[in-house]
Every structure is written in C-alpha cells, then in structure tokens.
Enzyme design. Structure first.
Site, short mmCIF file in Angstrom:
data_model
loop_
_atom_site.label_atom_id
_atom_site.label_comp_id
_atom_site.label_asym_id
_atom_site.label_seq_id
_atom_site.Cartn_x
_atom_site.Cartn_y
_atom_site.Cartn_z
N GLY A 13 14.40 -20.02 4.77
CA GLY A 13 14.29 -20.16 3.32
C GLY A 13 15.64 -20.09 2.65
N SER A 16 17.36 -21.81 -1.42
CA SER A 16 17.28 -21.40 -2.82
C SER A 16 17.24 -19.88 -2.92
CB SER A 16 16.03 -21.98 -3.51
OG SER A 16 14.84 -21.42 -2.96
N GLY A 17 17.45 -19.37 -4.13
CA GLY A 17 17.27 -17.95 -4.41
C GLY A 17 18.13 -17.04 -3.55
N SER A 137 9.98 -6.22 -0.19
CA SER A 137 9.84 -6.10 -1.64
C SER A 137 9.39 -4.70 -1.98
CB SER A 137 8.81 -7.11 -2.17
OG SER A 137 8.47 -6.84 -3.53
N TYR A 150 0.12 -10.03 -1.66
CA TYR A 150 1.58 -10.07 -1.53
C TYR A 150 2.11 -8.72 -1.07
CZ TYR A 150 6.50 -10.51 -2.87
OH TYR A 150 7.88 -10.51 -2.87
#
Length: 253
Positions: A13, A16-17, A137, A150
């Site tokens: 991934g 981006s970001g 997270s 999530y």
C-alpha cells in the site's frame, strides 16, 4: 542520514498516505524500496515521484495469489528483504447491528488475512536481523463506536505481532506495530461517510486531541523508519502509539 543504506524495503500500500510517506522516508535514508498497490496508475505516479531506487508492483493484499506473485517478483529482482512494512489497509465504519458479511469480509480480507499472509509468505525472504512493521491503529483498543470490524482487524494484528515476534526471534527478526491516531490521509475519504459527516467527525476528533491537530503521514513515517533501522535492534513485540495524546483521555482538561 543514510540509516537504511544498502537495505531492501517492501511497503505494501505504498502508493498513498502513510505508505507513500514511509517509502519516501526509506528512500531518503538510503534504502531500495518496492511499493505495492491495487491501481497501476497510482503506483506509476508514486514511483515517478519517489525516483529510480523505487519499484512498483501491482498487488492486491486481499488476494493470496497476488501476494505469491509479489513475493516471487521481489525474490527474483532483489533476493532477500531487510524491511517489510505491512501497511495496506482499508476502513469503513458501521454500527454492529448494521454490519453485513460483505462489510466484514472486505475489511478482514485486507487488514488481517492479507496482513497475515503477507508476513507468512515473505518469511523465507527475510534476512537474519530483518525488521517487520505492521500498521495498526488506536482503534484496536479505543472502543470507538461504529468501528467494530475495523477495530477487530487491528486487534488481530496486535496478537499476530506478539506471536510472530517470538517465533521469528531465533533469526533475530524483529516484529512491531505502529498504531496511529487521527492522521491526515486519503483513507478518511474512503470510509463511506458523506462530506458533512466527515467534517463533523474530524472536528469532534480534533477537539479531543491534546495537541489539537491531526498528525501527518510524514510523522508516522519517521517512527516506522526508526523501527526499521539498526537503531532499534533491541525492540520487538511492541506497539508504538502515535496519536497526539488522544489515548490519554483525561477526566478533566
């Protein structure tokens, strides 16, 4: 500084970001970097920005065959890997009562199943002393409403980090997690919330952060880069929170 000179890093991934910011930081620290993503155009744009020491490979983390192809491509071109940043992830929010199987599978297939098998399939390519970093997270433990699936996907990652750190310790491979709080990244625009809801969410969240701002992807990238480097050789099985203090949650402020 070239703390990662002569190292090979894979960033899932990475177009981006936080993934893109980390790939940029890895390059600045001297590493050769492979980024992945699900859209070729986005990968091409990122590679063009990052420079000649970066390669891009189309790979969907939710597809185990594509992970196999990624591993084979990396093995053929680079041989072994020093750094594996398992960053690819998705987020969408829904109350538990409204979660359907599609919502559940889309998140779990990327955030946990995909993350698990990325590590699983890369283990033969990891050098002795390699560093594996998972992007988690603060939602894994915060109990924030509407994030059940999530949050569970990230909590599962935490458990994986603990087990993997013990299983891979014999090869001196370190496994850690980085858990951001609110960070300005494109993932917020993919949560399924409309613009008004996103703005309301962002305002409410920012008011709760002691530092009164969202974090930047580049700040997370600095932390990941440290854990990837030889400055962190005695750190494994740990979670590093980078959230502007939101988890402090004082009774009075």
């Amino acid at each position: 500084m070239t703390n990662l000179a002569n190292k090979v890093a894979v960033v899932t991934g990475g177009n981006s970001g936080i993934g893109l910011a980390t790939a940029r930081e890895f390059v600045a620290q001297g590493a050769s970097v492979i980024i992945t993503g699900r859209k070729q155009a986005a990968i091409d744009t990122a590679v063009s920005e990052l420079g000649s020491t970066v390669a891009g490979i189309l790979s969907d983390t939710s597809d185990l065959d594509q992970i196999d192809n990624l591993v084979e491509s990396v093995k053929t071109r680079y041989g072994l890997v020093d750094i594996l940043f398992i960053n690819a992830g998705v987020a969408s929010f829904s109350p538990i009562s409204q979660v359907n199987e599609q919502h559940f599978d889309e998140i779990m297939n990327v955030n946990f199943k995909g993350a698990f098998f990325t590590l699983n399939k890369f283990i033969p390519l990891l050098k002795e002393g390699a560093s594996v970093i998972f992007l988690s997270s603060i939602n894994a433990t915060s109990g924030m409403p509407n994030t059940a699936v999530y949050a569970a996907s990230k909590a599962a990652v935490h458990s994986l980090v603990k087990v993997a750190s013990t299983e891979l310790a014999a090869k001196k491979i370190r496994v850690n997690a980085v858990s951001p709080g609110p960070i300005n990244t494109p993932i917020f625009g993919k949560t399924g919330l409309d613009q008004a809801s996103l703005q309301g969410f962002a305002t409410a969240m920012q008011d709760r952060i002691p530092l009164k701002r969202f974090g930047a992807s580049e700040e997370v990238a600095k932390l990941v880069s440290f854990l990837a480097s030889d400055d962190a050789t005695f750190i494994t099985g740990s979670e590093y929170v980078i959230d502007g203090g939101i988890n402090v949650n004082p009774v009075l402020s």
